[in-house]
Design an enzyme around this catalytic site. Sequence first.
Site, PDB file in Angstrom:
ATOM      1  N   ASP A 203       5.496  -5.840   7.589  1.00  0.00           N
ATOM      2  CA  ASP A 203       5.871  -6.387   6.287  1.00  0.00           C
ATOM      3  C   ASP A 203       6.173  -7.869   6.448  1.00  0.00           C
ATOM      4  O   ASP A 203       7.322  -8.279   6.605  1.00  0.00           O
ATOM      5  CB  ASP A 203       7.098  -5.637   5.763  1.00  0.00           C
TER       6      ASP A 203
ATOM      7  N   GLU B 278      -0.784  -9.215  -3.415  1.00  0.00           N
ATOM      8  CA  GLU B 278      -0.112  -8.908  -4.674  1.00  0.00           C
ATOM      9  C   GLU B 278      -0.638  -9.720  -5.853  1.00  0.00           C
ATOM     10  O   GLU B 278      -0.869 -10.929  -5.752  1.00  0.00           O
ATOM     11  CB  GLU B 278       1.398  -9.159  -4.521  1.00  0.00           C
TER      12      GLU B 278
ATOM     13  N   LYS C 280      -1.805  -5.114  -4.726  1.00  0.00           N
ATOM     14  CA  LYS C 280      -0.449  -4.703  -5.080  1.00  0.00           C
ATOM     15  C   LYS C 280      -0.173  -5.007  -6.551  1.00  0.00           C
ATOM     16  O   LYS C 280      -0.374  -6.118  -7.019  1.00  0.00           O
ATOM     17  CB  LYS C 280       0.583  -5.429  -4.210  1.00  0.00           C
TER      18      LYS C 280
ATOM     19  N   THR D 211       3.786  -1.277  -6.124  1.00  0.00           N
ATOM     20  CA  THR D 211       5.018  -1.789  -5.537  1.00  0.00           C
ATOM     21  C   THR D 211       6.155  -1.778  -6.559  1.00  0.00           C
ATOM     22  O   THR D 211       5.975  -1.384  -7.705  1.00  0.00           O
ATOM     23  CB  THR D 211       4.783  -3.210  -4.985  1.00  0.00           C
TER      24      THR D 211
ATOM     25  N   PHE E  40      10.934   1.322  -2.655  1.00  0.00           N
ATOM     26  CA  PHE E  40      11.772   0.317  -2.007  1.00  0.00           C
ATOM     27  C   PHE E  40      13.115   0.917  -1.582  1.00  0.00           C
ATOM     28  O   PHE E  40      14.073   0.939  -2.350  1.00  0.00           O
ATOM     29  CB  PHE E  40      11.994  -0.853  -2.965  1.00  0.00           C
TER      30      PHE E  40
END
Length: 339
Positions: free
Chosen positions: A29, A108, A144, A169, A191
């Site tokens: 990440d 993203e 994303k 996400t 998350f």
Amino acid sequence: MAECESLVKRQKMASVLDQLKELTVVVADTGDFNAIDAYKPQDATTNPSLILAAAQMPTYKKLLDDAIEYGKSHGGCEEEQMSNVIDKLYINFGVEILKKVPGRVSTEVDARLSFNKDAMVSKAQSLIQMYKDAGINKDRILIKLASTWEGIQAGKILEEQCGIHCNMTLLFSFAQAVACAEAGVTLISPFVGRILDWHVANTDQKSFKPCEDPGVLSVTKIYNYYKKFEYKTIVMGASFRNAGEIKALAGCDYLTISPKLLEELSKDNEQLIPALNAKKAEALDIKKVEMNEQKFRWSHNEDQMAVEKLSDGIRKFSADAVKLENMLKERLFDAKNGC
């Protein structure tokens, strides 16, 4: 003698990171692709905040310069040029990351498009075309999208009509997870750490054992539900605050982990106990949930934590996108030019 044998056994025990890789696909990440080499993850994920941090490192100046030249060469008004620069910068980082990992990278879509389905679809297609122009096949990319209702429907269109794989996400509620599975997206990123943050800030309990961590419990519930009803969507736990959360989700499909926690896991030699198991999940007594827009909006709205963290996440990613734009704007323009 027993103590010696025990010492030898500990010395021979693989690191927690190596053990985890036997149970779970490990994803890095980070936008700092030079930090990836040491830990040999399968995939990597990025977001506006990670790219913003990496873009400020002198190491990556060449990628910024290339993105700026791309923006200049493609003309248009200031807004269009800035959009091209940002998109190209994301692509540049993605291409370099793919030189480091054998699998896929997640890129993203601008968080400011989170409530515009058509705009998200269009931006995703544009990013995939830019990757194609750079010689990267779309099968190595995950787009994303924020897990708003509009984002989930954009993911459904991209998967079904365009063959573009999506990573949903900013996922905090069970309603989001069910809607994503029914949309047939490739992967979700619940998350963990941000769920924990909310409970620490908004309840009387300020610390949690890993097995009682609300973020861990949320991902466990989602994982078990997906396996029970044979959804193909991958569950990738994300946004970890500590190594205990990661260990408590060993066996999850994927886990995306920051370089700091990857390093910690690589130096830890305790025995890792599998926590999630598809076969056990299939045997659980779980009720199937049918999801439509009305049910989604009501169920998600009933989860105060999820409502607050989704909106907060969109705002923060949007703010970092603006910071990145402002950082690049002076280098792109000598003076302001409107459309």
